[in-house]
Design an enzyme around this catalytic site. Structure first.
Site, short mmCIF file in Angstrom:
data_model
loop_
_atom_site.label_atom_id
_atom_site.label_comp_id
_atom_site.label_asym_id
_atom_site.label_seq_id
_atom_site.Cartn_x
_atom_site.Cartn_y
_atom_site.Cartn_z
N LYS A 195 -3.99 3.45 -1.58
CA LYS A 195 -3.56 4.77 -2.08
C LYS A 195 -4.79 5.66 -2.18
O LYS A 195 -5.86 5.15 -2.49
CB LYS A 195 -2.91 4.61 -3.47
CG LYS A 195 -1.72 3.65 -3.52
CD LYS A 195 -1.37 3.30 -4.97
CE LYS A 195 -0.35 2.18 -5.03
NZ LYS A 195 -0.10 1.71 -6.40
N ARG A 199 -10.46 -4.00 -4.30
CA ARG A 199 -11.52 -4.83 -4.88
C ARG A 199 -12.88 -4.54 -4.21
O ARG A 199 -13.90 -4.40 -4.88
CB ARG A 199 -11.16 -6.31 -4.71
CG ARG A 199 -11.90 -7.22 -5.67
CD ARG A 199 -11.60 -8.69 -5.38
NE ARG A 199 -10.17 -8.94 -5.32
CZ ARG A 199 -9.62 -9.99 -4.74
NH1 ARG A 199 -10.38 -10.89 -4.15
NH2 ARG A 199 -8.33 -10.17 -4.74
N THR A 234 -2.93 -4.92 -16.96
CA THR A 234 -3.92 -5.89 -16.48
C THR A 234 -5.27 -5.21 -16.27
O THR A 234 -6.25 -5.88 -15.93
CB THR A 234 -3.46 -6.54 -15.16
OG1 THR A 234 -3.01 -5.51 -14.29
CG2 THR A 234 -2.33 -7.52 -15.40
N SER A 266 2.28 -2.14 -5.18
CA SER A 266 1.02 -2.29 -5.90
C SER A 266 -0.12 -2.72 -4.99
O SER A 266 0.08 -3.46 -4.03
CB SER A 266 1.20 -3.34 -7.01
OG SER A 266 -0.04 -3.72 -7.55
N ALA A 267 -1.33 -2.28 -5.33
CA ALA A 267 -2.53 -2.70 -4.59
C ALA A 267 -2.95 -4.12 -4.98
O ALA A 267 -3.73 -4.76 -4.28
CB ALA A 267 -3.69 -1.74 -4.89
N SER A 268 -2.39 -4.63 -6.07
CA SER A 268 -2.76 -5.96 -6.56
C SER A 268 -2.37 -7.04 -5.56
O SER A 268 -1.27 -7.01 -5.00
CB SER A 268 -2.06 -6.25 -7.89
OG SER A 268 -2.23 -7.60 -8.25
N LYS A 269 -3.27 -7.99 -5.34
CA LYS A 269 -2.94 -9.13 -4.48
C LYS A 269 -2.33 -10.27 -5.29
O LYS A 269 -1.99 -11.31 -4.76
CB LYS A 269 -4.19 -9.60 -3.73
CG LYS A 269 -4.65 -8.59 -2.69
CD LYS A 269 -5.70 -9.15 -1.77
CE LYS A 269 -5.94 -8.17 -0.62
NZ LYS A 269 -6.97 -8.63 0.31
N ASN A 270 -2.21 -10.04 -6.59
CA ASN A 270 -1.69 -11.08 -7.49
C ASN A 270 -0.38 -10.65 -8.15
O ASN A 270 -0.03 -11.14 -9.22
CB ASN A 270 -2.73 -11.40 -8.57
CG ASN A 270 -4.05 -11.82 -7.96
OD1 ASN A 270 -4.13 -12.83 -7.29
ND2 ASN A 270 -5.10 -11.04 -8.17
N GLU A 323 3.98 5.67 -11.49
CA GLU A 323 2.55 5.44 -11.25
C GLU A 323 1.71 5.87 -12.45
O GLU A 323 2.09 6.77 -13.17
CB GLU A 323 2.10 6.24 -10.03
CG GLU A 323 1.93 5.44 -8.76
CD GLU A 323 0.73 4.51 -8.77
OE1 GLU A 323 -0.09 4.55 -9.71
OE2 GLU A 323 0.61 3.73 -7.82
N ASP A 324 0.55 5.23 -12.60
CA ASP A 324 -0.36 5.64 -13.69
C ASP A 324 -1.69 6.15 -13.15
O ASP A 324 -2.57 6.52 -13.93
CB ASP A 324 -0.62 4.47 -14.65
CG ASP A 324 -1.54 3.41 -14.05
OD1 ASP A 324 -1.38 3.11 -12.85
OD2 ASP A 324 -2.41 2.90 -14.76
N ASP A 326 4.59 0.83 -9.64
CA ASP A 326 3.25 0.26 -9.55
C ASP A 326 3.21 -0.86 -10.61
O ASP A 326 4.08 -0.94 -11.47
CB ASP A 326 2.22 1.37 -9.84
CG ASP A 326 0.80 0.84 -9.84
OD1 ASP A 326 0.46 0.02 -8.97
OD2 ASP A 326 0.01 1.23 -10.73
N LEU A 327 2.19 -1.69 -10.56
CA LEU A 327 2.11 -2.82 -11.50
C LEU A 327 1.11 -2.58 -12.63
O LEU A 327 1.49 -2.41 -13.79
CB LEU A 327 1.74 -4.09 -10.74
CG LEU A 327 1.60 -5.36 -11.58
CD1 LEU A 327 2.93 -5.77 -12.19
CD2 LEU A 327 1.04 -6.50 -10.73
N ASP A 328 -0.17 -2.53 -12.28
CA ASP A 328 -1.23 -2.41 -13.29
C ASP A 328 -1.15 -1.08 -14.03
O ASP A 328 -1.21 -0.03 -13.40
CB ASP A 328 -2.62 -2.53 -12.63
CG ASP A 328 -2.83 -3.89 -11.98
OD1 ASP A 328 -2.03 -4.79 -12.26
OD2 ASP A 328 -3.78 -4.05 -11.21
N LYS A 363 -9.29 2.59 -10.95
CA LYS A 363 -7.82 2.57 -10.99
C LYS A 363 -7.24 2.80 -9.61
O LYS A 363 -7.56 3.79 -8.95
CB LYS A 363 -7.29 3.63 -11.96
CG LYS A 363 -7.07 3.11 -13.35
CD LYS A 363 -6.24 4.09 -14.15
CE LYS A 363 -5.93 3.54 -15.54
NZ LYS A 363 -5.21 4.51 -16.35
N GLY A 364 -6.39 1.89 -9.18
CA GLY A 364 -5.72 2.04 -7.88
C GLY A 364 -6.62 1.85 -6.68
O GLY A 364 -6.26 2.17 -5.56
#
Length: 218
Positions: free
Chosen positions: A145, A49, A17, A114-118, A169-170, A9-11, A45-46
């Site tokens: 998720k 938007r 972030t 990741s769920a992030s679009k960035n 994952e966090d 995962d990213l964030d 979290k996760g």
């Protein structure tokens, strides 16, 4: 050495972030007269938007037209992008890069889920994009998720079955997604919150090469 799929995962796992999401959401909440705290931020979290905005509006019992919601979503994203535009390699969480290096040197497959679009611009900014063989982010999936879509797609791109995939994952939703997918789940964070994970570490600096070798060989 065998070859496995390692999905990150990213964030909150690779970079923090979450603080930038918090600042951008807080600005929206403040503008609407909604009290939005760090504790409330944990609820996001996760989460996508759109769903995050609904949660914040719910906290303030604010009803809004779709047009307004779209405007706030746009504002939030622009603020967030402005924050991440100034990110540097210093923002990689402690212990992450040694783990990525070890996996790369030992011919393991690495993906981002990741769920992030960035996700791509963030990995580029902190200069670790080269470690990843595949990237699956919020632009590639339709289900959030704990639906396992993001991880299943990542393992598919790496050409490995779920049972040969390991997820870092966090978030609770992320751990659940990994478990539903039939992957090994590794929680990064608080063991009381991430208790559904197969293994839990406070941070990557607690993960040693012996443990990584065990994951590969089992």
């Amino acid at each position: 050495m065998k070859q496995k799929a390692f999905i990150f995962d990213l964030d909150g796992v690779i970079v923090d972030t979450a603080k930038y999401h918090y600042l951008a959401w807080k600005k929206i909440a403040d503008g609407l007269g909604i009290n939005f705290t760090h504790e409330h931020n944990e609820l996001l979290k996760g989460v996508s938007r759109v769903r995050s905005l609904d949660i914040i509006l719910g906290l303030g019992k604010v009803e809004a037209a779709q047009e307004d919601k779209n405007k706030w979503l746009q504002e939030k994203n622009e603020d967030y992008l402005n924050y991440i535009h100034h990110m540097t390699a210093d923002e990689i969480l402690e212990g992450v890069e040694p783990v990525l290096s070890f996996l790369k040197e030992n011919n393991q497959l690495i993906a981002l889920g990741s769920a992030s679009k960035n996700a791509r611009p963030i990995l580029e900014k902190v200069n670790i994009l080269h470690y990843f063989d595949a990237i699956v982010d919020g632009n590639d999936v339709t289900n959030a998720k704990p639906d396992p879509e993001v991880f299943l797609r990542a393992s598919q791109l790496l050409g490995k079955p779920a049972e040969e995939s390991i997820v870092f994952e966090d978030s609770v939703a992320g751990i659940q997604a990994a478990n539903i997918a039939g992957m090994i789940s590794i929680g990064i964070g608080d063991k009381t919150i991430l208790n559904e994970a197969k293994y839990i570490f406070a941070g990557f600096n607690e993960i040693n090469t012996e443990f990584l070798q065990t994951l590969v060989n089992n």
